[in-house]
Design an enzyme around this catalytic site. Structure first.
Site, PDB file in Angstrom:
ATOM      1  CG  ASP A  64       4.890   5.090  -4.780  1.00 51.16           C
ATOM      2  OD1 ASP A  64       4.162   5.350  -3.818  1.00 51.16           O
ATOM      3  OD2 ASP A  64       5.492   4.014  -4.888  1.00 51.16           O
ATOM      4  CD  GLU A  73       1.141  -2.744  -7.893  1.00 51.90           C
ATOM      5  OE1 GLU A  73       1.675  -3.360  -8.844  1.00 51.90           O
ATOM      6  OE2 GLU A  73       1.779  -2.006  -7.118  1.00 51.90           O
TER       7      GLU A  73
HETATM    8  C1  2M8 Z   1       3.907   0.962  -4.084  1.00 54.74           C
HETATM    9  O1  2M8 Z   1       5.069   1.608  -3.565  1.00 54.74           O
HETATM   10  C2  2M8 Z   1       6.355   0.972  -3.419  1.00 54.74           C
HETATM   11  C3  2M8 Z   1       7.191   1.894  -2.546  1.00 54.74           C
HETATM   12  O2  2M8 Z   1       6.585   2.032  -1.297  1.00 54.74           O
HETATM   13  C4  2M8 Z   1       7.068   0.706  -4.725  1.00 54.74           C
HETATM   14  O3  2M8 Z   1       6.580   1.084  -5.796  1.00 54.74           O
HETATM   15  O4  2M8 Z   1       8.155   0.104  -4.672  1.00 54.74           O
HETATM   16  C5  2M8 Z   1       2.738   1.906  -3.803  1.00 54.74           C
HETATM   17  O5  2M8 Z   1       1.604   1.550  -4.543  1.00 54.74           O
HETATM   18  C6  2M8 Z   1       2.416   1.905  -2.306  1.00 54.74           C
HETATM   19  O6  2M8 Z   1       1.261   2.648  -2.063  1.00 54.74           O
HETATM   20  C7  2M8 Z   1       2.236   0.495  -1.782  1.00 54.74           C
HETATM   21  O7  2M8 Z   1       2.099   0.521  -0.385  1.00 54.74           O
HETATM   22  C8  2M8 Z   1       3.411  -0.418  -2.150  1.00 54.74           C
HETATM   23  C9  2M8 Z   1       3.159  -1.885  -1.830  1.00 54.74           C
HETATM   24  O8  2M8 Z   1       1.929  -2.315  -2.358  1.00 54.74           O
HETATM   25  O9  2M8 Z   1       3.694  -0.326  -3.554  1.00 54.74           O
END
Ligand code: 2M8
Length: 442
Positions: A174, A405
């Site tokens: 992101d 994460e």
């Molecule tokens: C993160 O992205 C989400 C939006 O999609 C967020 O920050 O709210 C990113 O690391 C993405 O790659 C990942 O799929 C998601 C859920 O783990 O989190």
């Protein structure tokens, strides 16, 4: 690592996947991401396949219940409409502006890297000769091909074989520094943005998350998508953010290849896939290789130039196996130098670049599933030492801190820490570790 330590890690990882299961699908982590995410589920499915085949198959089946009529699989499926602790929620997305979006589950309006082709092949390779899995492959194959067709129809207007993303959330990385220039070109007028409130920085440490300026632009691009009924022609014409991303295209190529392999075995017509693949592989090497940096890079279609930065997406191209050996060696040299410089593998962004930020999300930290990807690539090219290091580092970090994460890549700083970064008990971290530890093919 002793057998006992491995067993402990495996038990912990399996427990995380069980705990994050919400009946038919797995959330990435409790609270911070309380829904089903697209590419997370792909990774989770093959981790689950090692010990719970029904759950692995449900994971992908449930994900594809969110597939739109145009073939897109959205980046979030909001299975629970009562859960309101995530921004932006399903009402803000309002996917119904596109008549082809399903009414249930409600979804977001953008997508994520298409990992499902190679996830399906991985599950199949674990269970060859199993009738249930064979039927599952027959069921999923056409759905995943439809998803790929969506990319070539809607995301490749010049018919180059390289598909674009129009929101950083689609890249999965992101707030990567890759997007800084394109994002800075979006001039925000607060009065034109709908009022909104972030939730992520109330749950996770704000210094480990994207900034407010990033979020303004995420909301701006979401609104732009909505105005164009998500994937209307206005996107390619007007989006200030229009990128052919390395990782995204590398994953598409890898999954095309997996589908071709499966299609041949299961007697599906693979000619369309082969045509896409020939175009994509050729163009990937022509347009996204940067000789000066010795790495693959993304291409900004709005600015008409390469984004010449050294970033993990360019390394992960090894995973696509479409990289000539000479190029692959240069990427391997970069990784070997990082080891010498006292970094754990593999930082998401070049530590030598001033934009590197070792704790802020996709601007530097190590992500377990990215190590998994690069590990597979290194094995295929015979870079055994680098592969071993990638595996050792991620297993070490998870053993020391838990299934986070993301993690601090600088060894000296890491020594002083007591935990990883972002969310804890993370599903694709658990899944990647299971896959790295289990015997790979049955
Ligand atoms: C993160 O992205 C989400 C939006 O999609 C967020 O920050 O709210 C990113 O690391 C993405 O790659 C990942 O799929 C998601 C859920 O783990 O989190």
């Amino acid at each position: 690592m002793t057998d006992q330590q491995k067993q402990t890690l495996l038990d912990q990882a399996k427990n995380i996947l069980r705990k994050n299961n919400r009946g038919g699908f797995t959330v990435p982590t409790d609270r911070l991401y309380p829904f089903q995410w697209n590419w997370d589920s792909g990774f989770v499915s093959f981790g689950l396949a090692h010990f719970d085949l029904p759950a692995a198959m449900s994971e992908l089946r449930t994900l594809f219940t969110g597939q739109w009529e145009n073939g897109m699989v959205p980046h979030i499926l909001f299975h629970s409409e009562k859960e309101t602790t995530y921004f932006p929620n399903y009402q803000i997305w309002n996917a119904a502006v596109n008549a082809g979006a399903p009414q249930k589950p409600v979804t977001s309006g953008i997508t994520q890297p298409p990992v499902h082709g190679f996830a399906l092949e991985r599950i199949y390779n674990l269970y060859r000769e199993n009738k249930e899995v064979e039927n599952f492959v027959r069921e999923m194959f056409p759905k995943i091909v439809r998803f790929h067709r969506f990319f070539y129809e809607y995301r490749d207007p010049r018919k180059e074989g390289l598909v674009f993303i129009y929101h950083p959330w689609e890249s999965g990385r992101d707030n990567s520094p890759l997007w800084d220039e394109a994002m800075a070109n979006i001039k925000i007028n607060k009065n034109e943005l709908p009022p909104y409130e972030r939730q992520d920085n109330k749950i996770a440490d704000p210094s480990e998350r994207p900034t407010d300026a990033d979020y303004d632009r995420y909301v701006y691009l979401l609104e732009l998508g909505k105005k164009n009924k998500y994937d209307g022609p206005g996107i390619a014409a007007n989006s200030p953010f229009l990128i052919q991303d390395t990782l995204f295209n590398a994953i598409l190529i890898k999954s095309n290849n997996a589908l071709i392999n499966l299609g041949i075995q299961f007697d599906f017509d693979v000619s369309e896939l082969e045509d896409w693949q020939a175009m994509s592989v050729g163009r990937f090497n022509e347009k996204l290789w940067n000789e000066e940096l010795g790495i693959y890079v993304s291409y900004d279609l709005r600015a008409e130039k390469q984004i010449a930065l050294n970033e993990i997406g360019g390394i992960a191209a090894l995973f696509a196996e479409c990289v000539p050996f000479e190029q692959a060696e240069k990427i391997n040299n970069y990784l070997t130098n990082l080891i010498k410089k006292d970094f754990f593998l593999c930082p998401t962004f070049d530590p030598a670049d001033p934009k590197f930020d070792s704790k802020r999300y996709w601007r530097g930290p190590i992500w377990p599933h990215m190590n998994w990807l690069i590990y597979q690539g290194c094995i295929k090219y015979g870079f055994d030492q680098t592969a071993a290091q990638l595996k050792k580092d991620i297993l070490g970090l998870v053993t020391q801190f838990g299934f986070y994460e993301y993690y601090e890549p600088q060894k000296k700083i890491s020594q002083q820490l007591k935990k990883g970064y972002g969310g804890n008990d993370f599903s694709w971290a658990a899944s990647s570790i299971i896959d790295l530890l289990m015997k790979n093919e049955k």
